[in-house]
Design a protein around this motif. Structure first.
Motif, PDB file in Angstrom:
ATOM      1  N   LYS A   1      39.823 -40.380  33.518  1.00 19.47           N
ATOM      2  CA  LYS A   1      39.828 -40.521  34.980  1.00 19.47           C
ATOM      3  C   LYS A   1      39.689 -41.984  35.371  1.00 19.47           C
ATOM      4  N   GLU A   2      38.963 -42.764  34.554  1.00 15.06           N
ATOM      5  CA  GLU A   2      38.729 -44.170  34.862  1.00 15.06           C
ATOM      6  C   GLU A   2      39.689 -45.119  34.149  1.00 15.06           C
ATOM      7  N   MET A   3      40.242 -44.725  33.010  1.00 10.38           N
ATOM      8  CA  MET A   3      41.061 -45.654  32.229  1.00 10.38           C
ATOM      9  C   MET A   3      42.351 -45.016  31.724  1.00 10.38           C
ATOM     10  N   GLY A   4      42.839 -44.005  32.447  1.00  6.89           N
ATOM     11  CA  GLY A   4      44.055 -43.318  32.019  1.00  6.89           C
ATOM     12  C   GLY A   4      45.297 -43.678  32.814  1.00  6.89           C
ATOM     13  N   ALA A   5      45.242 -44.784  33.560  1.00  7.47           N
ATOM     14  CA  ALA A   5      46.383 -45.146  34.409  1.00  7.47           C
ATOM     15  C   ALA A   5      47.496 -45.835  33.632  1.00  7.47           C
ATOM     16  N   ASP A   6      47.179 -46.327  32.430  1.00  6.44           N
ATOM     17  CA  ASP A   6      48.200 -46.994  31.609  1.00  6.44           C
ATOM     18  C   ASP A   6      47.805 -46.749  30.154  1.00  6.44           C
ATOM     19  N   CYS A   7      48.517 -45.860  29.507  1.00  2.00           N
ATOM     20  CA  CYS A   7      48.130 -45.356  28.193  1.00  2.00           C
ATOM     21  C   CYS A   7      49.226 -45.596  27.165  1.00  2.00           C
ATOM     22  N   PRO A   8      48.935 -45.392  25.886  1.00  2.00           N
ATOM     23  CA  PRO A   8      50.017 -45.384  24.895  1.00  2.00           C
ATOM     24  C   PRO A   8      51.057 -44.336  25.268  1.00  2.00           C
ATOM     25  N   GLY A   9      52.332 -44.710  25.197  1.00  3.00           N
ATOM     26  CA  GLY A   9      53.375 -43.811  25.670  1.00  3.00           C
ATOM     27  C   GLY A   9      53.562 -43.930  27.167  1.00  3.00           C
ATOM     28  N   ALA A  10      54.074 -42.876  27.773  1.00  3.70           N
ATOM     29  CA  ALA A  10      54.436 -42.953  29.192  1.00  3.70           C
ATOM     30  C   ALA A  10      53.565 -42.096  30.095  1.00  3.70           C
ATOM     31  N   ILE A  11      52.697 -41.255  29.517  1.00  6.13           N
ATOM     32  CA  ILE A  11      51.882 -40.378  30.363  1.00  6.13           C
ATOM     33  C   ILE A  11      50.777 -41.176  31.029  1.00  6.13           C
ATOM     34  N   GLN A  12      50.640 -41.004  32.340  1.00  8.39           N
ATOM     35  CA  GLN A  12      49.504 -41.535  33.094  1.00  8.39           C
ATOM     36  C   GLN A  12      48.644 -40.371  33.565  1.00  8.39           C
ATOM     37  N   PHE A  13      47.340 -40.560  33.552  1.00 12.09           N
ATOM     38  CA  PHE A  13      46.396 -39.562  34.025  1.00 12.09           C
ATOM     39  C   PHE A  13      45.836 -40.070  35.350  1.00 12.09           C
ATOM     40  N   LEU A  14      46.294 -39.472  36.451  1.00 19.24           N
ATOM     41  CA  LEU A  14      46.006 -40.017  37.770  1.00 19.24           C
ATOM     42  C   LEU A  14      45.240 -39.009  38.624  1.00 19.24           C
ATOM     43  N   SER A  15      44.282 -39.541  39.367  1.00 15.87           N
ATOM     44  CA  SER A  15      43.511 -38.719  40.301  1.00 15.87           C
ATOM     45  C   SER A  15      44.303 -38.511  41.588  1.00 15.87           C
ATOM     46  N   ASP A  16      43.798 -37.625  42.436  1.00 15.31           N
ATOM     47  CA  ASP A  16      44.431 -37.413  43.741  1.00 15.31           C
ATOM     48  C   ASP A  16      44.493 -38.725  44.520  1.00 15.31           C
ATOM     49  N   SER A  17      43.402 -39.493  44.490  1.00 16.82           N
ATOM     50  CA  SER A  17      43.366 -40.731  45.262  1.00 16.82           C
ATOM     51  C   SER A  17      44.348 -41.757  44.721  1.00 16.82           C
ATOM     52  N   GLN A  18      44.517 -41.810  43.413  1.00 17.62           N
ATOM     53  CA  GLN A  18      45.499 -42.738  42.841  1.00 17.62           C
ATOM     54  C   GLN A  18      46.915 -42.323  43.220  1.00 17.62           C
ATOM     55  N   MET A  19      47.184 -41.032  43.229  1.00 22.02           N
ATOM     56  CA  MET A  19      48.506 -40.558  43.637  1.00 22.02           C
ATOM     57  C   MET A  19      48.776 -40.937  45.092  1.00 22.02           C
ATOM     58  N   GLU A  20      47.778 -40.784  45.932  1.00 20.38           N
ATOM     59  CA  GLU A  20      47.942 -41.087  47.356  1.00 20.38           C
ATOM     60  C   GLU A  20      48.060 -42.593  47.600  1.00 20.38           C
ATOM     61  N   ALA A  21      47.447 -43.406  46.715  1.00 17.92           N
ATOM     62  CA  ALA A  21      47.417 -44.858  46.927  1.00 17.92           C
ATOM     63  C   ALA A  21      48.670 -45.566  46.434  1.00 17.92           C
ATOM     64  N   GLY A  22      49.609 -44.844  45.885  1.00 17.75           N
ATOM     65  CA  GLY A  22      50.846 -45.491  45.460  1.00 17.75           C
ATOM     66  C   GLY A  22      51.347 -45.049  44.113  1.00 17.75           C
ATOM     67  N   GLY A  23      50.518 -44.244  43.428  1.00 17.08           N
ATOM     68  CA  GLY A  23      51.016 -43.607  42.224  1.00 17.08           C
ATOM     69  C   GLY A  23      51.131 -44.502  41.023  1.00 17.08           C
ATOM     70  N   ILE A  24      52.324 -44.540  40.418  1.00 21.43           N
ATOM     71  CA  ILE A  24      52.461 -44.998  39.039  1.00 21.43           C
ATOM     72  C   ILE A  24      52.371 -46.511  38.857  1.00 21.43           C
ATOM     73  N   ASP A  25      52.574 -47.302  39.895  1.00 14.91           N
ATOM     74  CA  ASP A  25      52.623 -48.750  39.686  1.00 14.91           C
ATOM     75  C   ASP A  25      52.065 -49.473  40.907  1.00 14.91           C
ATOM     76  N   ALA A  26      50.794 -49.194  41.206  1.00 15.98           N
ATOM     77  CA  ALA A  26      50.147 -49.808  42.361  1.00 15.98           C
ATOM     78  C   ALA A  26      48.938 -50.608  41.884  1.00 15.98           C
ATOM     79  N   GLY A  27      48.693 -51.730  42.528  1.00 16.07           N
ATOM     80  CA  GLY A  27      47.553 -52.551  42.157  1.00 16.07           C
ATOM     81  C   GLY A  27      47.964 -53.996  41.976  1.00 16.07           C
ATOM     82  N   GLU A  28      46.992 -54.831  41.672  1.00 10.94           N
ATOM     83  CA  GLU A  28      47.225 -56.263  41.565  1.00 10.94           C
ATOM     84  C   GLU A  28      47.493 -56.693  40.127  1.00 10.94           C
ATOM     85  N   LEU A  29      48.304 -57.728  39.982  1.00 14.62           N
ATOM     86  CA  LEU A  29      48.415 -58.463  38.734  1.00 14.62           C
ATOM     87  C   LEU A  29      47.639 -59.758  38.944  1.00 14.62           C
ATOM     88  N   VAL A  30      46.514 -59.878  38.257  1.00 16.92           N
ATOM     89  CA  VAL A  30      45.593 -61.000  38.473  1.00 16.92           C
ATOM     90  C   VAL A  30      45.825 -62.052  37.402  1.00 16.92           C
TER      91      VAL A  30
END
Length: 414
Positions: free
Chosen positions: A87-116
């Protein structure tokens, strides 16, 4: 019931469900038209058993309890709960499967967030921390997971600039400090992979880099495909062969080559893929690389099963290192590197249903040219300090002697 959405290339292909008693199950959707989640279980209306789910998820999270405990501590979750960790570290995993919460899906899904952006000094600090005994591979804001036992972390490189990938953004590279108790190990792994590449095997793309003086092996992720210069990365789905065979990482050395070949054929692998796997095993033996276990082989998946064998990764000769005299997968019942003979290879070929003479010829060819390929890869690497160079010279001498021994042992076919 708690739920994480299992998303592949923007489409939901399953759910990870945890009931009120803590039992966790994968529910793999049918008829998605996308690659299947795993070879270990078919898409079905019936959720996967907790045992199979546990083995599958174990391949996505770090192997060692120390790493899981350190990362779970930073994230404020239980290291014993695979669901809570993903739930906390499944947004980018080996392979292509992402494990996303409802809030992550609502916030933009598969490729949302900052590149710092991060610089060499910051990367070097992370490498030094891991070398000093730190067990937390990740950093605040990151939500990726990596399997395996070796310490490592994932970053994103865009137009030559390194970044931390936050939110659900994809990472593009894996940075490994190497095994610190082994002399020059990160450089040796880089050169070992390049050596097999010189011989025509498909290997992961690697670089040996010093970040502010700290050595590291940088691996370009073969499960990320760059679609444009504007920073679009797609995830390509694969799994390691422990996942494919429902084997926990702790048991990775128990998976035999014969069982791997059976699994590959059962799921539609082409004979060319079988031959590629067999050649990879032979090359690991001739290179005296002991760690070709089931987690260090992966397959790309499609809707029907196996699409292809993934490039080789985590290959490193053990010559000169302690406790490196046995292969993870042996030949014909023998795992001790110096005891393997032509007869063992012929028995192995019979077990896996490939041509024995072809196996012997491949081994002979590799043994004749492996020292030259190692020298070529070393020259191309062009890196390392005086201690590195001295170690590589000694390793090359050991490889010369080992390959001469292999050629002698291959003559013993009776």
């Amino acid at each position: 019931m708690k739920v994480l959405h299992m998303v592949l290339d923007g489409y939901q292909v399953g759910r990870l469900e945890q009931d009120d008693h803590g039992a966790t199950r994968v529910n793999a959707f049918r008829d998605t038209g996308l690659p299947r989640i795993s070879l270990a279980f078919p898409p079905s209306e019936i959720p996967v058993t907790p045992r199979l789910t546990r083995a599958y998820l174990a391949g996505i999270l770090p192997d060692t309890p120390e790493a899981r405990e350190a990362m779970a501590g930073r994230l404020g979750v239980s290291p014993g709960s695979q669901f809570a960790m993903l739930k906390e570290m499944g947004a980018d995993c080996p392979g292509a499967i992402q494990f996303l919460s409802d809030s992550q899906m609502e916030a933009g899904g598969i490729d949302a967030g900052e590149l710092v952006p991060v610089d060499d000094v910051e990367i070097a600090a992370r490498l030094r921390d891991l070398r000093a005994g730190g067990e937390d591979w990740g950093a605040r804001g990151e939500h990726w997971s990596l399997g395996g036992a070796q310490k490592k972390f994932a970053l994103r490189r865009e137009r030559g600039q390194w970044h931390r990938a936050e939110g659900t953004r994809a990472t593009s590279h894996i940075v490994k400090p190497g095994i610190d108790r082994f002399q020059s190990q990160a450089l040796v792994e880089h050169i070992s992979l390049r050596t097999l590449g010189v011989l025509g095997l498909r290997v992961a793309e690697t670089e040996f880099v010093r970040f502010d003086g700290e050595p590291a092996l940088v691996v370009t992720r073969f499960d990320r495909v760059r679609e444009s210069a504007e920073g679009v990365l797609r995830r390509a789905h694969h799994e390691d062969l422990c996942q494919s065979t429902s084997t926990l990482p702790a048991d990775k050395y128990d998976v035999s080559a014969a069982s791997v070949v059976t699994t590959l054929r059962m799921h539609g692998a082409a004979e060319e893929t079988i031959q590629e796997f067999v050649k990879a095993l032979i090359a690991n033996w001739v290179l005296a690389a002991p760690d070709a276990h089931a987690k260090n082989f992966s397959v790309f998946l499609d809707q029907d099963g196996i699409a292809d064998l993934a490039p080789l990764y985590d290959v490193s000769t053990g010559l000169g290192y302690p406790d490196a005299d046995r292969l993870a997968m042996g030949f014909g019942g023998e795992k001790i590197i110096r005891k393997i003979t032509g007869r063992h290879l012929l028995n192995f070929a019979s077990q896996v249903g490939v041509d024995g003479e072809g196996v012997l010829l491949s081994a002979q060819a590799f043994a004749k040219v492996m020292p030259w390929a190692f020298a070529t890869a070393t020259a191309d690497a062009g890196a390392g300090d005086l201690h590195d160079r001295q170690w590589l010279i000694r390793t090359a001498d050991r490889l010369d002697a080992h390959c001469a021994h292999v050629l002698t042992m291959l003559e013993r076919t009776d």
